[in-house]
Design a protein around this motif. Structure first.
Motif, short mmCIF file in Angstrom:
data_model
loop_
_atom_site.label_atom_id
_atom_site.label_comp_id
_atom_site.label_asym_id
_atom_site.label_seq_id
_atom_site.Cartn_x
_atom_site.Cartn_y
_atom_site.Cartn_z
N HIS A 742 -58.34 4.14 7.86
CA HIS A 742 -57.01 4.74 7.77
C HIS A 742 -56.19 4.41 9.02
N ILE A 743 -56.80 4.48 10.20
CA ILE A 743 -56.11 4.14 11.45
C ILE A 743 -55.65 2.69 11.41
N VAL A 744 -56.54 1.81 10.95
CA VAL A 744 -56.22 0.39 10.90
C VAL A 744 -55.06 0.13 9.93
N GLU A 745 -55.14 0.68 8.75
CA GLU A 745 -54.11 0.42 7.74
C GLU A 745 -52.76 1.03 8.15
N THR A 746 -52.81 2.19 8.77
CA THR A 746 -51.57 2.80 9.25
C THR A 746 -50.94 1.95 10.34
N PHE A 747 -51.77 1.41 11.23
CA PHE A 747 -51.26 0.56 12.31
C PHE A 747 -50.62 -0.70 11.74
N ILE A 748 -51.28 -1.33 10.77
CA ILE A 748 -50.72 -2.55 10.18
C ILE A 748 -49.37 -2.26 9.54
N ASP A 749 -49.28 -1.14 8.83
CA ASP A 749 -48.00 -0.79 8.22
C ASP A 749 -46.93 -0.55 9.27
N SER A 750 -47.29 0.15 10.34
CA SER A 750 -46.31 0.42 11.40
C SER A 750 -45.92 -0.85 12.14
N ALA A 751 -46.86 -1.80 12.29
CA ALA A 751 -46.54 -3.06 12.97
C ALA A 751 -45.54 -3.88 12.16
N LYS A 752 -45.58 -3.72 10.85
CA LYS A 752 -44.66 -4.45 9.99
C LYS A 752 -43.32 -3.73 9.86
N HIS A 753 -43.28 -2.45 10.18
CA HIS A 753 -42.06 -1.66 10.00
C HIS A 753 -41.78 -0.85 11.27
N ARG A 754 -41.68 -1.53 12.38
CA ARG A 754 -41.42 -0.84 13.64
C ARG A 754 -40.01 -0.27 13.63
N PRO A 755 -39.82 0.93 14.15
CA PRO A 755 -38.47 1.52 14.20
C PRO A 755 -37.53 0.67 15.04
N ALA A 756 -36.30 0.61 14.61
CA ALA A 756 -35.27 -0.09 15.37
C ALA A 756 -34.65 0.86 16.38
N VAL A 757 -34.21 0.31 17.52
CA VAL A 757 -33.55 1.10 18.56
C VAL A 757 -32.13 0.57 18.72
N SER A 758 -31.15 1.43 18.54
CA SER A 758 -29.76 1.04 18.72
C SER A 758 -29.22 1.63 20.02
N ILE A 759 -28.37 0.86 20.69
CA ILE A 759 -27.77 1.27 21.96
C ILE A 759 -26.35 1.73 21.68
N GLY A 760 -26.05 2.98 22.02
CA GLY A 760 -24.73 3.52 21.75
C GLY A 760 -23.74 3.26 22.86
N THR A 761 -22.63 3.94 22.80
CA THR A 761 -21.56 3.79 23.79
C THR A 761 -21.76 4.80 24.93
N ALA A 762 -21.59 4.32 26.14
CA ALA A 762 -21.78 5.19 27.30
C ALA A 762 -20.71 6.26 27.35
N LYS A 763 -21.12 7.48 27.71
CA LYS A 763 -20.21 8.59 27.92
C LYS A 763 -20.68 9.38 29.13
N THR A 764 -19.76 10.07 29.76
CA THR A 764 -20.15 10.99 30.82
C THR A 764 -20.42 12.35 30.22
N THR A 765 -21.27 13.12 30.89
CA THR A 765 -21.61 14.45 30.37
C THR A 765 -20.43 15.38 30.38
N ALA A 766 -19.36 15.02 31.09
CA ALA A 766 -18.17 15.87 31.13
C ALA A 766 -17.25 15.62 29.94
N GLU A 767 -17.50 14.52 29.20
CA GLU A 767 -16.61 14.18 28.08
C GLU A 767 -16.90 15.06 26.86
#
Length: 767
Positions: A742-767
């Protein structure tokens, strides 16, 4: 979070008002017509900081009046032949004595506000003389590092001449040689107080708080003016960070530091000047990205509470300041009325830096990093973003430190890798997203979940581990012995803690203890030492019970050509590329194997926190467009080895050794095996191993010698191929083969479908 920002803004006004009350009180009760010696001059370094922050003209006028009163000079002797410094002295001949040079800090600051040659003429004359002469023993007491070092960096800023930085570096090396305690990173006040010649009443090392405060504050001032491109800049940064860590470790629960830093009983109770200098020095590092806010702000917060609630008196005076001295004095009592100019200066430095911290926190610039999990399963593991793109979004320089926070503002684990990835330890629910926030700043000191090293004490092993398992590959010292061990070894563990260092050192010590006894024929006694120390037996957290020898072990690649398995021997080159906290990466290079064949093999192996599997990328320089059989035959013939029969092509094989009579299983893109260990009669446990091929099409099979189960890629010409291999243990988190699959099969599935990371727009905490 809006409430927190408003609180910062309001408290910022409170601290600014405190600065004004304290400084106005001092100036109202003390004439500016005072000498230029160190104690008065130290106050003016704080006064100038308050002016820079709040812009009060009368504070600037006060320092200008003081400078005019002293004719913009320190000690006034004109004849350099009479200048001295080697003993304490308040006379006018002590021109080279640092206590007469601290005044130059303020003079240069005033010159930078309004240029007039007289303001820096004496500073140029005296400091230029020092920079041009060979002596380096000027700073023989800790205080001097605050008095004179910042003058050197200010002179560099003034003139652009690097000789001032070089002289400062040379002089500091001399200071270190006589009073730096290498064990702690703290400074003895001077050579008279070096341990063990001098001890506290209870026999401990006696580090004077104000003395170390002078040093930490001096280093902060130096780094503020020193260009990062200066060749010794890393030396000063490392010294500053080590001293900061040592200082933070001995703070009292009430927020202050006792006069003898490691022995509170020597002179009990609070002391303000050392505490204030430490507060300034630590805050400066936090504000300038050299110290982690997460690690050091609790120390600063406790210190500021002491300074603002205990040291600060209702009338604006600063109490509990130890009088002029050079050590913690038993029996000396400090009171609210214990006040001094240098204590006020230190308080002003700390308070100003605290305001800058509050200003920064009121408008922190952050970039959201959103991790999207489109899969049907929970994602738990390491994801990657582009570190350069994150810095670009934040508008900060290449290489500037980054840290990550979750939505609650808590700092979370991150790592930047050798190849420019920003690693994030992420948990994301199915069909959901999770966001963290990147900002500029020094990250906290993390817990290391992965690590590795070359262990010369064990024949050049390169070994690495994470919170799941440990592995090793064999090095050139082992190859020189003739022992034929080729594959990647597995060391199982049942703890997330890092264990390799302890295992290697304990094993070595057991051999050191046992071998002399065994040479005398006392084998039974020697066995006791071995059994208590060898890493081949489980001492509570795992062991090396995996048999490798001349096989692929767990994940080693090899070439199959003309029906023959060409296995590498031991690595000839090893470069650690990443060493935690979230990922370990190593490059291994291989030359001739045991049969004299050199195919120019290279591997990059990485292991992430929480993963059972190493990511292995392999490629070969010597295959190219020719077949492996051609290359292998030529190499074998050139080295007098048995020739390899030519074939139409080559195959890449990677997999796991089949030891004993364990359970073997396979899927379309993986192999699993339940290894019975090399001593099932001793251990009784099972090591589960696997090789996985989610990224490249591989056919599951056996090597020609039938000893290894492998994934085989045919028609191979040396191009990079990536696969995975790893292990688990029945006494940890893999109780049986069903769980392992189960660990092996879950890892293979996750390796094929790794989450994407998107970079947003910078803001200051005061905005």
């Amino acid at each position: 979070m809006t409430v927190g920002r408003a609180g910062n803004i309001n408290y910022r006004d409170t601290v600014a008002k405190t600065i004004a009350v304290v400084n106005d009180y001092w100036q109202a009760h003390h004439s500016a017509d005072s000498p230029a010696f160190w104690n008065w001059a130290a106050y003016h370094t704080g006064n100038m900081e308050a002016y820079r922050l709040l812009g009060c003209q009368r504070w600037l006028d006060y320092s200008e009046q003081w400078a005019d009163h002293n004719a913009w000079s320190g000690a006034t002797e004109k004849d350099p032949a009479r200048w001295t410094y080697r003993k304490y002295g308040e006379d006018q001949q002590h021109v080279l004595f640092a206590d007469w040079q601290i005044c130059f800090q303020t003079y240069i600051d005033l010159y930078n506000i309004r240029h007039a040659r007289k303001r820096i003429a004496r500073a140029r004359e005296v400091m230029g003389y020092m920079a041009d002469h060979p002596a380096t023993d000027y700073w023989w007491w800790a205080d001097a590092l605050y008095m004179a070092m910042p003058v050197m960096t200010k002179m560099y800023r003034l003139t652009g001449q690097e000789k001032y930085l070089d002289k400062m570096y040379a002089c500091l090396l001399h200071t270190d040689s006589i009073m730096l305690d290498s064990a702690t990173g703290l400074y003895f006040r001077d050579a008279r107080y070096v341990y063990p010649a001098h001890k506290t009443a209870t026999g401990k090392k006696d580090f004077w708080a104000r003395g170390c405060g002078w040093v930490l504050a001096g280093l902060a001032k130096v780094l503020q003016d020193m260009p990062p491109t200066y060749r010794h800049y890393p030396f000063f940064v490392e010294k500053y960070r080590r001293l900061a860590a040592a200082v933070a470790s001995c703070q009292q629960p009430e927020g202050y530091w006792t006069r003898s830093m490691l022995d509170a009983a020597q002179a009990p109770g609070p002391e303000t000047s050392g505490t204030a200098f430490f507060t300034y020095g630590l805050l400066w590092g936090i504000n300038n990205g050299l110290l982690s806010e997460t690690d050091y702000m609790p120390v600063v917060s406790r210190a500021w509470t002491y300074l603002s609630h205990t040291a600060l008196q209702r009338d604006g005076s600063i109490g509990y300041v130890q009088p002029i001295g050079d050590r913690a004095i038993p029996g000396q009592t400090l009171r609210p009325s214990s006040q001094a100019d240098f204590g006020v200066g230190a308080f002003l430095l700390a308070a100003c830096e605290y305001v800058r911290f509050l200003d920064r926190k009121a408008a922190v610039r952050q970039v959201p990093l959103t991790v999207v999990n489109d899969g049907d399963s929970q994602w738990q593991g390491i994801v990657e973003s582009d570190a350069a793109a994150v810095r670009k979004a934040l508008s900060i320089a290449d290489g500037a430190p980054l840290l990550l926070r979750n939505a609650a503002g808590q700092e979370i684990d991150a790592q930047e890798t050798y190849d420019g990835h920003l690693l994030i330890d992420a948990s994301v629910q199915p069909h959901s997203s999770w966001t963290c926030f990147a900002e500029a700043g020094q990250p906290r000191k993390p817990r290391r979940w992965t690590a590795g090293a070359v262990y010369k004490i064990r024949k050049d092993d390169i070994a690495w581990e994470n919170d799941r398992c440990a592995y090793r590959a064999y090095g050139p010292a082992l190859q020189r012995t003739g022992e034929r061990s080729y594959g990647i070894d597995v060391w199982v563990k049942n703890t997330p803690d890092l264990v390799l260092d302890e295992r290697y050192t304990t094993d070595r010590q057991s051999n050191i203890d046992a071998w002399p006894i065994e040479r005398e024929g006392r084998t039974a006694e020697g066995r006791i030492f071995h059994n208590e120390g060898t890493f081949h037996l489980d001492h509570g957290n795992g062991f090396d019970g995996y048999a490798v020898g001349p096989t692929l072990g767990c994940g080693t690649p090899a070439i199959i050509a003309s029906g023959r398995l060409i296995i590498p021997y031991c690595y000839t080159g090893c470069t650690i590329l990443d060493n935690g906290p979230l990922r370990f990466t190593v490059r291994l290079d291989y030359s001739r194997n045991a049969d004299g064949i050199d195919l120019g093999e290279h591997r990059i192996i990485s292991l992430d926190k929480g993963s059972h599997f190493n990511r292995i990328t392999v490629w070969y320089d010597s295959l190219g467009n020719a077949t492996a059989a051609d290359k292998a035959e030529g190499a074998a013939a050139a080295n007098g080895s048995k020739s390899v029969e030519k074939a139409a092509g080559a195959s890449l094989a990677a997999g796991i050794v089949i030891n004993g009579h364990g359970q073997l299983g396979e899927g379309k893109d993986y192999i699993v095996y339940a290894d019975p260990t090399d001593r099932p009669d001793v251990s009784g446990s099972t090591i589960y191993v696997a090789a996985l091929f989610p990224d490249d099409k591989a056919t599951i099979g056996r090597t020609p010698d039938n000893r290894n189960a492998v994934g085989i890629i045919t028609d191979y010409h040396g191009e990079p191929v990536t696969y995975y291999a790893g292990a688990g243990w029945s006494r940890y988190d893999v109780p049986d083969m069903t769980v392992w699959c189960h660990i092996v099969e879950t890892f293979i599935d996750s390796a094929k479908h790794r989450p994407a990371v998107s970079i947003g727009t910078a803001k200051t905490t005061a905005e």
